[in-house]
Design an enzyme around this catalytic site. Structure first.
Site, PDB file in Angstrom:
ATOM      1  N   LYS A  52       0.843  -1.205   0.000  1.00 22.18           N
ATOM      2  CA  LYS A  52       0.000   0.000   0.000  1.00 22.18           C
ATOM      3  C   LYS A  52       0.878   1.255   0.000  1.00 22.18           C
ATOM      4  CE  LYS A  52      -3.745  -2.585   1.938  1.00 22.18           C
ATOM      5  NZ  LYS A  52      -4.424  -3.137   3.095  1.00 22.18           N
ATOM      6  N   GLN A  96      -5.011  -2.081   9.196  1.00 20.76           N
ATOM      7  CA  GLN A  96      -4.756  -3.374   8.555  1.00 20.76           C
ATOM      8  C   GLN A  96      -5.345  -4.499   9.404  1.00 20.76           C
ATOM      9  OE1 GLN A  96      -3.242  -3.840   5.440  1.00 20.76           O
ATOM     10  NE2 GLN A  96      -3.996  -5.917   5.748  1.00 20.76           N
ATOM     11  N   ASP A 119     -11.525   1.856   3.169  1.00 15.71           N
ATOM     12  CA  ASP A 119     -11.724   0.408   2.991  1.00 15.71           C
ATOM     13  C   ASP A 119     -13.200   0.091   2.743  1.00 15.71           C
ATOM     14  OD1 ASP A 119      -9.554  -1.288   2.914  1.00 15.71           O
ATOM     15  OD2 ASP A 119      -9.294  -1.365   5.094  1.00 15.71           O
TER      16      ASP A 119
END
Ligand code: NDP
Length: 283
Positions: A52, A96, A119
């Site tokens: 990322k 994460q 997300d």
């Protein structure tokens, strides 16, 4: 011969488009920035986080990494999220997953401000998707729609069968296919006559997490097969939920593993981050 849907190429196209959009934004003084929080040092998570960061650097998105020790308390993580929620220079916040067991994953997801939830996991964004309102869409499902669209595969009116009903893949991809006017059937572990249902599919999305489960007997001649699964085999190679070698000669189009759905997830995360920066500067 089947069209092999090249996720690597399509994701690079998207990242290149974003790169020039970001250059344009920077000329206007807008610098998109993603905050990535990792708790603990799970090696797979570290690889994802590094990928990322690399994608941010490629596109020109600023990235801030927060590496917290495994024993970090939930309250401490929630405080960091709150601080980032209120930081106007941060446009996207990503925790994460998975997080350590002593933390409540839902509580953490809900702590992220919905307008920075790149997300697309916050219930507000999940709800928005389901009632056709604007909001962040989770990245793997959004990537699947891009793979289809950019391969000129129409969804409207098609029989779409999604196998898997997880919150991060199955359910949101079903909602997106419905939004694109597909006729959607969602299957899961309790579905009866799964094979028969799959055989009806013009577009089959396989997302169950079982290596090479779907062989040619599950697919209709000329179908489009999207393989979301990703598994490492004993020989070190990757495979999907679909038995690619058995299926490829029967279908019109298929995503390979690796190089299909996988690369799209990060590209769509980057897209959400840029959209967030744009939106915040239009408010
Ligand atoms: P989950 O384990 O959360 O969900 C699996 C789903 O498949 C469940 O709904 C389950 O049904 C269903 N299922 C399991 N076995 C069967 C079966 N035999 N027949 C029918 N349905 C079944 O998985 P995820 O959605 O998180 O992930 C699916 C796969 O996609 C995994 O391989 C994962 O690694 C991969 N993945 C890939 C990503 C990428 O970027 N390429 C991103 C995310 C995931 P039930 O609900 O009834 O239990």
């Amino acid at each position: 011969m089947a069209h092999i849907i090249d996720g690597k190429k399509i994701s690079t196209q998207i990242k290149d488009e974003l790169k020039s959009r970001v250059a344009g934004l920077k000329e206007k003084g807008i610098c998109p920035c993603l905050a990535v929080i990792q708790v603990g040092s799970d090696p797979a998570s570290t690889v994802y986080v590094n990928n990322k960061k690399k994608a941010c650097a490629y596109i020109g998105i600023g990235s801030r990494a927060y590496e917290l020790p495994e024993e970090t308390g939930e309250q401490e993580l929630l405080q960091l999220i709150d601080q980032l929620n209120h930081d106007p220079s941060v446009h996207g916040i990503l925790v994460q997953l998975p997080i350590p067991d002593h933390m409540d994953e839902q509580k953490v997801i809900m702590a992220i401000s919905p307008d920075k939830d790149v997300d697309g996991f916050h219930p507000q964004n999940v709800g928005a998707l389901n009632i056709g309102r604007p909001g962040f869409v989770s990245c793997t499902p959004a990537g699947i729609i891009q793979l289809l669209k950019r391969s000129d595969i129409s969804i409207e009116g098609k029989e779409c069968v999604v196998v898997g009903r997880s919150n991060i893949v199955g359910k949101p991809v079903s909602a997106l296919l419905l939004r694109e006017n597909g006729t959607v059937t969602v299957c899961h572990s309790r579905t009866r006559r799964l094979k028969e249902v799959c055989q009806r599919a013009d577009i089959l999305v396989a997302a169950i997490g079982r290596p090479k489960f779907f062989d040619d007997s599950y697919v209709k001649e000329g179908a489009v097969v999207i393989d979301v699964g990703i598994h490492r085999m004993d020989n070190g190679k990757l495979c999907g939920d679909v038995d690619y070698d058995k299926v490829v000669s029967k279908v019109a189009a298929i995503t390979p593993v690796p190089g299909g759905v996988g690369p799209m997830t990060i590209a769509m995360l980057m897209n959400n981050c840029v959209e967030s920066a744009l939106y915040k500067n239009q408010e």
